[in-house]
Design a protein around this motif. Structure first.
Motif, PDB file in Angstrom:
ATOM      1  N   SER A   1     173.622 -57.672   5.505  1.00 58.83           N
ATOM      2  CA  SER A   1     174.743 -58.575   5.258  1.00 58.83           C
ATOM      3  C   SER A   1     175.876 -57.801   4.597  1.00 58.83           C
ATOM      4  O   SER A   1     175.694 -56.666   4.132  1.00 58.83           O
ATOM      5  CB  SER A   1     174.304 -59.714   4.335  1.00 58.83           C
ATOM      6  N   ASN A   2     177.045 -58.422   4.507  1.00 56.29           N
ATOM      7  CA  ASN A   2     178.166 -57.767   3.846  1.00 56.29           C
ATOM      8  C   ASN A   2     177.840 -57.415   2.406  1.00 56.29           C
ATOM      9  O   ASN A   2     178.204 -56.347   1.906  1.00 56.29           O
ATOM     10  CB  ASN A   2     179.410 -58.665   3.893  1.00 56.29           C
ATOM     11  N   GLY A   3     177.141 -58.329   1.719  1.00 63.28           N
ATOM     12  CA  GLY A   3     176.761 -58.071   0.342  1.00 63.28           C
ATOM     13  C   GLY A   3     175.820 -56.885   0.212  1.00 63.28           C
ATOM     14  O   GLY A   3     175.958 -56.058  -0.704  1.00 63.28           O
ATOM     15  N   ASP A   4     174.851 -56.794   1.137  1.00 63.32           N
ATOM     16  CA  ASP A   4     173.916 -55.661   1.127  1.00 63.32           C
ATOM     17  C   ASP A   4     174.659 -54.350   1.385  1.00 63.32           C
ATOM     18  O   ASP A   4     174.376 -53.324   0.765  1.00 63.32           O
ATOM     19  CB  ASP A   4     172.835 -55.844   2.197  1.00 63.32           C
ATOM     20  N   ILE A   5     175.610 -54.389   2.326  1.00 65.46           N
ATOM     21  CA  ILE A   5     176.373 -53.185   2.655  1.00 65.46           C
ATOM     22  C   ILE A   5     177.189 -52.739   1.448  1.00 65.46           C
ATOM     23  O   ILE A   5     177.232 -51.549   1.116  1.00 65.46           O
ATOM     24  CB  ILE A   5     177.294 -53.449   3.864  1.00 65.46           C
ATOM     25  N   ALA A   6     177.814 -53.693   0.774  1.00 67.81           N
ATOM     26  CA  ALA A   6     178.619 -53.370  -0.402  1.00 67.81           C
ATOM     27  C   ALA A   6     177.765 -52.727  -1.490  1.00 67.81           C
ATOM     28  O   ALA A   6     178.159 -51.728  -2.103  1.00 67.81           O
ATOM     29  CB  ALA A   6     179.297 -54.633  -0.933  1.00 67.81           C
ATOM     30  N   ALA A   7     176.575 -53.281  -1.707  1.00 69.21           N
ATOM     31  CA  ALA A   7     175.686 -52.739  -2.738  1.00 69.21           C
ATOM     32  C   ALA A   7     175.202 -51.345  -2.376  1.00 69.21           C
ATOM     33  O   ALA A   7     175.128 -50.451  -3.229  1.00 69.21           O
ATOM     34  CB  ALA A   7     174.502 -53.683  -2.945  1.00 69.21           C
ATOM     35  N   THR A   8     174.873 -51.132  -1.100  1.00 67.63           N
ATOM     36  CA  THR A   8     174.372 -49.829  -0.656  1.00 67.63           C
ATOM     37  C   THR A   8     175.440 -48.746  -0.769  1.00 67.63           C
ATOM     38  O   THR A   8     175.155 -47.623  -1.194  1.00 67.63           O
ATOM     39  CB  THR A   8     173.887 -49.916   0.808  1.00 67.63           C
ATOM     40  N   LEU A   9     176.667 -49.079  -0.403  1.00 67.35           N
ATOM     41  CA  LEU A   9     177.754 -48.100  -0.405  1.00 67.35           C
ATOM     42  C   LEU A   9     178.513 -48.068  -1.733  1.00 67.35           C
ATOM     43  O   LEU A   9     179.426 -47.255  -1.902  1.00 67.35           O
ATOM     44  CB  LEU A   9     178.735 -48.404   0.733  1.00 67.35           C
ATOM     45  N   VAL A  10     178.120 -48.970  -2.639  1.00 72.98           N
ATOM     46  CA  VAL A  10     178.753 -49.075  -3.967  1.00 72.98           C
ATOM     47  C   VAL A  10     180.266 -49.292  -3.816  1.00 72.98           C
ATOM     48  O   VAL A  10     181.097 -48.552  -4.350  1.00 72.98           O
ATOM     49  CB  VAL A  10     178.467 -47.825  -4.844  1.00 72.98           C
ATOM     50  N   VAL A  11     180.615 -50.303  -3.044  1.00 73.74           N
ATOM     51  CA  VAL A  11     182.008 -50.708  -2.877  1.00 73.74           C
ATOM     52  C   VAL A  11     182.071 -52.229  -3.017  1.00 73.74           C
ATOM     53  O   VAL A  11     181.046 -52.903  -3.117  1.00 73.74           O
ATOM     54  CB  VAL A  11     182.560 -50.284  -1.494  1.00 73.74           C
ATOM     55  N   SER A  12     183.265 -52.767  -3.028  1.00 78.50           N
ATOM     56  CA  SER A  12     183.430 -54.209  -3.176  1.00 78.50           C
ATOM     57  C   SER A  12     183.187 -54.929  -1.855  1.00 78.50           C
ATOM     58  O   SER A  12     183.279 -54.335  -0.775  1.00 78.50           O
ATOM     59  CB  SER A  12     184.837 -54.532  -3.675  1.00 78.50           C
ATOM     60  N   ASP A  13     182.909 -56.229  -1.966  1.00 80.94           N
ATOM     61  CA  ASP A  13     182.741 -57.041  -0.758  1.00 80.94           C
ATOM     62  C   ASP A  13     184.019 -57.038   0.074  1.00 80.94           C
ATOM     63  O   ASP A  13     183.977 -57.025   1.315  1.00 80.94           O
ATOM     64  CB  ASP A  13     182.376 -58.483  -1.131  1.00 80.94           C
ATOM     65  N   SER A  14     185.170 -57.080  -0.605  1.00 81.38           N
ATOM     66  CA  SER A  14     186.437 -57.096   0.124  1.00 81.38           C
ATOM     67  C   SER A  14     186.661 -55.793   0.880  1.00 81.38           C
ATOM     68  O   SER A  14     187.212 -55.793   1.986  1.00 81.38           O
ATOM     69  CB  SER A  14     187.599 -57.356  -0.834  1.00 81.38           C
ATOM     70  N   ALA A  15     186.210 -54.674   0.291  1.00 83.22           N
ATOM     71  CA  ALA A  15     186.340 -53.383   0.981  1.00 83.22           C
ATOM     72  C   ALA A  15     185.487 -53.372   2.245  1.00 83.22           C
ATOM     73  O   ALA A  15     185.919 -52.877   3.297  1.00 83.22           O
ATOM     74  CB  ALA A  15     185.930 -52.247   0.058  1.00 83.22           C
ATOM     75  N   VAL A  16     184.282 -53.922   2.158  1.00 82.09           N
ATOM     76  CA  VAL A  16     183.413 -54.005   3.333  1.00 82.09           C
ATOM     77  C   VAL A  16     184.063 -54.865   4.406  1.00 82.09           C
ATOM     78  O   VAL A  16     184.068 -54.504   5.593  1.00 82.09           O
ATOM     79  CB  VAL A  16     182.031 -54.579   2.955  1.00 82.09           C
ATOM     80  N   ALA A  17     184.632 -56.000   4.005  1.00 81.72           N
ATOM     81  CA  ALA A  17     185.287 -56.882   4.971  1.00 81.72           C
ATOM     82  C   ALA A  17     186.438 -56.170   5.673  1.00 81.72           C
ATOM     83  O   ALA A  17     186.623 -56.311   6.896  1.00 81.72           O
ATOM     84  CB  ALA A  17     185.796 -58.140   4.266  1.00 81.72           C
ATOM     85  N   LYS A  18     187.208 -55.372   4.931  1.00 77.89           N
ATOM     86  CA  LYS A  18     188.317 -54.623   5.530  1.00 77.89           C
ATOM     87  C   LYS A  18     187.801 -53.588   6.520  1.00 77.89           C
ATOM     88  O   LYS A  18     188.368 -53.405   7.606  1.00 77.89           O
ATOM     89  CB  LYS A  18     189.131 -53.940   4.433  1.00 77.89           C
ATOM     90  N   HIS A  19     186.712 -52.894   6.157  1.00 77.38           N
ATOM     91  CA  HIS A  19     186.133 -51.905   7.069  1.00 77.38           C
ATOM     92  C   HIS A  19     185.654 -52.575   8.357  1.00 77.38           C
ATOM     93  O   HIS A  19     185.852 -52.048   9.462  1.00 77.38           O
ATOM     94  CB  HIS A  19     184.969 -51.180   6.396  1.00 77.38           C
ATOM     95  N   ILE A  20     185.009 -53.726   8.214  1.00 77.92           N
ATOM     96  CA  ILE A  20     184.481 -54.425   9.386  1.00 77.92           C
ATOM     97  C   ILE A  20     185.615 -54.888  10.296  1.00 77.92           C
ATOM     98  O   ILE A  20     185.544 -54.762  11.527  1.00 77.92           O
ATOM     99  CB  ILE A  20     183.587 -55.606   8.963  1.00 77.92           C
ATOM    100  N   ASN A  21     186.681 -55.415   9.702  1.00 80.96           N
ATOM    101  CA  ASN A  21     187.830 -55.825  10.514  1.00 80.96           C
ATOM    102  C   ASN A  21     188.439 -54.633  11.245  1.00 80.96           C
ATOM    103  O   ASN A  21     188.853 -54.739  12.402  1.00 80.96           O
ATOM    104  CB  ASN A  21     188.882 -56.500   9.639  1.00 80.96           C
ATOM    105  N   SER A  22     188.471 -53.476  10.567  1.00 82.16           N
ATOM    106  CA  SER A  22     188.991 -52.266  11.196  1.00 82.16           C
ATOM    107  C   SER A  22     188.091 -51.833  12.346  1.00 82.16           C
ATOM    108  O   SER A  22     188.572 -51.404  13.409  1.00 82.16           O
ATOM    109  CB  SER A  22     189.101 -51.141  10.170  1.00 82.16           C
ATOM    110  N   ILE A  23     186.777 -51.955  12.164  1.00 81.37           N
ATOM    111  CA  ILE A  23     185.821 -51.622  13.226  1.00 81.37           C
ATOM    112  C   ILE A  23     186.067 -52.502  14.446  1.00 81.37           C
ATOM    113  O   ILE A  23     186.121 -52.017  15.583  1.00 81.37           O
ATOM    114  CB  ILE A  23     184.370 -51.788  12.717  1.00 81.37           C
ATOM    115  N   PHE A  24     186.237 -53.809  14.204  1.00 78.80           N
ATOM    116  CA  PHE A  24     186.488 -54.726  15.314  1.00 78.80           C
ATOM    117  C   PHE A  24     187.756 -54.315  16.078  1.00 78.80           C
ATOM    118  O   PHE A  24     187.790 -54.326  17.314  1.00 78.80           O
ATOM    119  CB  PHE A  24     186.659 -56.156  14.791  1.00 78.80           C
ATOM    120  N   THR A  25     188.783 -53.953  15.332  1.00 79.34           N
ATOM    121  CA  THR A  25     190.052 -53.565  15.962  1.00 79.34           C
ATOM    122  C   THR A  25     189.878 -52.303  16.792  1.00 79.34           C
ATOM    123  O   THR A  25     190.340 -52.231  17.942  1.00 79.34           O
ATOM    124  CB  THR A  25     191.127 -53.330  14.878  1.00 79.34           C
TER     125      THR A  25
END
Length: 214
Positions: free
Chosen positions: A166-190
């Motif tokens: 999940s986004n929360g799991d990804i954020a915890a694993t990479l030690v970044v914020s949930d919002s940063a993960v959401a931005k990365h995912i949106n960039s991936i989609f683009t």
């Protein structure tokens, strides 16, 4: 949860049954070949199946072929495939057949009992569980675009998405914020040319990553 186990190693079969029982998961049947697996699924209609990729009589791909039959005939039955070695083509086959309630793990992963059971529960709940070793090999082989457009951090995020995190799991694993993960995912989609009109973009991104949409 009710599960059918298909594993021709008697020791591993017994070990899996004991592990699942300790976590309150009922083993409806434990079989040693693909034909018996299909019969057990038809009889017991389990919530999930744990199947070895290689089973008798040829020990090649009987298990994965049975898993694909289950995906077609009993789509509500979750499938978690176990393999001795990394064979990423099978992961792509499973995900291209159906994009939910599926997992592909190396047998070594069973040693981490809590993580294995968590992966099984995630798959049974409609998610995906892809072994990190499979993800690592796919990253090495996916040299060409569209995945080649991604930054190293976006590749990290997509790899964790492929594991079913999940986004929360990804954020915890990479030690970044949930919002940063959401931005990365949106960039991936683009970068993968996935628009909201394409449906479940998260699943489609993983399929692109696996090469199942080539």
């Amino acid at each position: 949860m009710r599960v059918v186990i298909a594993e021709d190693s008697v020791l591993l079969q017994a070990g899996l049954a004991k592990i699942l029982g300790a976590y309150g998961i009922e083993v409806a049947a434990a079989v040693g070949d693909a034909e018996s697996l299909l019969a057990a699924v038809a009889e017991h209609q389990p919530d999930a199946v744990i199947a070895d990729v290689r089973m008798p009589p040829t020990h090649t791909d009987e298990g994965i072929r049975a898993a694909l039959v289950i995906r077609r005939q009993w789509p509500r039955v979750a499938v978690l495939v176990l393999s001795q070695y990394v064979e990423e083509r099978y992961a792509a086959d499973l995900l291209s057949a159906n994009t939910s309630s599926v997992g592909y793990l190396l047998k070594d992963r069973v040693a981490d009992v809590a993580e294995f059971v968590a992966a099984l529960r995630r798959v049974a709940a409609g998610g995906t569980a892809l072994d990190p070793e499979v993800v690592a090999q796919l990253l090495l082989r996916r040299k060409s675009d569209p995945a080649g457009r991604l930054t190293p951090r976006e590749r990290d995020v997509l790899a964790l998405m492929a594991e079913g995190r999940s986004n929360g799991d990804i954020a915890a694993t990479l030690v970044v914020s949930d919002s940063a993960v959401a931005k990365h995912i949106n960039s991936i989609f683009t970068k993968l040319d996935l628009s909201p009109a394409d449906g479940d973009r998260r699943v489609l991104a993983v399929l692109h990553f696996l090469g199942a949409l080539e």
